[in-house]
Design a protein around this motif. Structure first.
Motif, PDB file in Angstrom:
ATOM      1  N   SER A  88     -66.203  26.239 -55.513  1.00  0.00           N
ATOM      2  CA  SER A  88     -65.748  27.760 -55.658  1.00  0.00           C
ATOM      3  C   SER A  88     -65.899  28.107 -57.395  1.00  0.00           C
ATOM      4  O   SER A  88     -64.623  27.550 -57.519  1.00  0.00           O
ATOM      5  CB  SER A  88     -64.680  29.053 -55.020  1.00  0.00           C
ATOM      6  OG  SER A  88     -64.754  30.338 -55.573  1.00  0.00           O
ATOM      7  N   PRO A  89     -66.612  29.046 -57.702  1.00  0.00           N
ATOM      8  CA  PRO A  89     -66.365  29.254 -59.020  1.00  0.00           C
ATOM      9  C   PRO A  89     -65.127  29.931 -59.286  1.00  0.00           C
ATOM     10  O   PRO A  89     -64.268  30.156 -60.598  1.00  0.00           O
ATOM     11  CB  PRO A  89     -68.018  30.373 -59.429  1.00  0.00           C
ATOM     12  CG  PRO A  89     -68.244  30.494 -58.323  1.00  0.00           C
ATOM     13  CD  PRO A  89     -67.646  29.717 -56.880  1.00  0.00           C
ATOM     14  N   LEU A  90     -64.774  30.614 -58.538  1.00  0.00           N
ATOM     15  CA  LEU A  90     -63.489  31.481 -58.271  1.00  0.00           C
ATOM     16  C   LEU A  90     -61.560  30.737 -58.408  1.00  0.00           C
ATOM     17  O   LEU A  90     -60.927  30.959 -58.684  1.00  0.00           O
ATOM     18  CB  LEU A  90     -63.279  32.386 -57.234  1.00  0.00           C
ATOM     19  CG  LEU A  90     -64.148  33.206 -56.797  1.00  0.00           C
ATOM     20  CD1 LEU A  90     -64.506  34.074 -56.437  1.00  0.00           C
ATOM     21  CD2 LEU A  90     -64.614  34.132 -58.575  1.00  0.00           C
ATOM     22  N   THR A  91     -61.884  29.014 -57.367  1.00  0.00           N
ATOM     23  CA  THR A  91     -60.737  28.641 -57.228  1.00  0.00           C
ATOM     24  C   THR A  91     -60.852  26.868 -58.092  1.00  0.00           C
ATOM     25  O   THR A  91     -60.438  26.659 -58.735  1.00  0.00           O
ATOM     26  CB  THR A  91     -60.197  27.733 -56.476  1.00  0.00           C
ATOM     27  OG1 THR A  91     -61.562  28.284 -55.335  1.00  0.00           O
ATOM     28  CG2 THR A  91     -60.106  29.145 -55.537  1.00  0.00           C
ATOM     29  N   ASP A  92     -61.970  26.682 -58.734  1.00  0.00           N
ATOM     30  CA  ASP A  92     -62.980  25.076 -58.807  1.00  0.00           C
ATOM     31  C   ASP A  92     -62.955  25.432 -60.135  1.00  0.00           C
ATOM     32  O   ASP A  92     -64.152  25.620 -60.723  1.00  0.00           O
ATOM     33  CB  ASP A  92     -62.948  24.175 -58.409  1.00  0.00           C
ATOM     34  CG  ASP A  92     -62.830  24.297 -56.715  1.00  0.00           C
ATOM     35  OD1 ASP A  92     -61.848  23.841 -56.558  1.00  0.00           O
ATOM     36  OD2 ASP A  92     -63.828  24.329 -55.889  1.00  0.00           O
ATOM     37  N   GLU A  93     -62.557  24.404 -61.151  1.00  0.00           N
ATOM     38  CA  GLU A  93     -63.020  24.613 -62.044  1.00  0.00           C
ATOM     39  C   GLU A  93     -64.558  23.344 -62.439  1.00  0.00           C
ATOM     40  O   GLU A  93     -64.138  22.156 -61.797  1.00  0.00           O
ATOM     41  CB  GLU A  93     -62.017  23.391 -63.170  1.00  0.00           C
ATOM     42  CG  GLU A  93     -62.202  23.330 -65.104  1.00  0.00           C
ATOM     43  CD  GLU A  93     -62.548  24.151 -65.283  1.00  0.00           C
ATOM     44  OE1 GLU A  93     -63.140  24.613 -66.886  1.00  0.00           O
ATOM     45  OE2 GLU A  93     -61.904  25.661 -65.772  1.00  0.00           O
ATOM     46  N   VAL A  94     -65.646  24.012 -63.586  1.00  0.00           N
ATOM     47  CA  VAL A  94     -67.067  23.193 -63.312  1.00  0.00           C
ATOM     48  C   VAL A  94     -66.384  22.624 -64.494  1.00  0.00           C
ATOM     49  O   VAL A  94     -66.023  23.470 -65.474  1.00  0.00           O
ATOM     50  CB  VAL A  94     -67.658  23.955 -63.177  1.00  0.00           C
ATOM     51  CG1 VAL A  94     -68.953  23.770 -62.976  1.00  0.00           C
ATOM     52  CG2 VAL A  94     -67.658  25.422 -61.941  1.00  0.00           C
ATOM     53  N   PRO A  95     -67.090  21.215 -64.834  1.00  0.00           N
ATOM     54  CA  PRO A  95     -67.133  20.954 -66.034  1.00  0.00           C
ATOM     55  C   PRO A  95     -68.413  20.922 -66.304  1.00  0.00           C
ATOM     56  O   PRO A  95     -69.516  21.494 -66.243  1.00  0.00           O
ATOM     57  CB  PRO A  95     -66.923  19.052 -66.004  1.00  0.00           C
ATOM     58  CG  PRO A  95     -66.338  18.975 -64.260  1.00  0.00           C
ATOM     59  CD  PRO A  95     -66.703  20.423 -63.811  1.00  0.00           C
TER      60      PRO A  95
END
Length: 184
Positions: free
Chosen positions: A147-154
């Motif tokens: 989820s782009p709202l809760t997880d950091e995307v490297p």
């Protein structure tokens, strides 16, 4: 100079000239008319979704890695946009590129969302992958697996390009990454 010496001198000059020409054309980014990008992802496409649901998804890319930055994919510049419509509702995002990595016909690009109508998505990193097969391109996106709202995307990360674009509806162009560490 005798005739034999002249022939040898001309032959050596031709060989040296051919070697220099070959080196200039084999070294991207150098020489007259050579490109000045180390990598790029451009184009747009629509995803192949069920028309009965009224779902329409569109992606467009204009991402570039300058030749001077060829060893640092995080120096990439550009933007990408996407929109996802279901029925009369549509969600859009405008993303500023922060990383671009390409290899062969595959590209992965990430960026920070600058404009969107999705609550909580602004200033988040999202990632998209593209497979440019020349016939029917494919695309993947980070929010399939997180989820782009809760997880950091490297940076430079996204799901594999799992979804086909609409036949005839994609024109992605991937310039494979060229960097100093690449073996011949």
């Amino acid at each position: 100079m005798n005739r034999r010496t002249k022939i040898v001198a001309v032959a050596v000059a031709l060989l040296i000239g051919a070697g220099a020409t070959g080196a200039a054309t084999a070294a991207p980014g150098r020489g007259a008319g050579a490109h000045r990008e180390a990598a790029a992802l451009t184009g747009a496409a629509w995803l192949d979704r069920d028309p009965a649901t009224g779902e329409r998804v569109r992606f467009s890319f204009d991402a570039h890695l300058a030749w001077a930055d060829r060893n640092d994919p995080r120096a990439a510049t550009g933007t990408f946009r996407y929109s996802h419509a279901v029925g009369k509702e549509e969600f859009t995002a405008f993303v500023r590129v922060d990383c671009l990595s390409t290899g062969g016909p595959v590209a992965t690009v990430t960026g920070i969302v600058e404009e969107t109508d999705v609550p909580g998505l602004r200033k988040k990193r999202v990632g998209v992958s593209v497979y440019d097969d020349g016939k029917r391109d494919r695309l993947g996106y980070s929010w399939l697996v997180s989820s782009p709202l809760t997880d950091e995307v490297p940076p430079c990360n996204a799901a594999a390009p799992h979804e086909k674009v609409v036949r005839g509806g994609g024109d992605f162009r991937v310039l494979p990454w060229i960097y100093d560490g690449m073996a011949g």
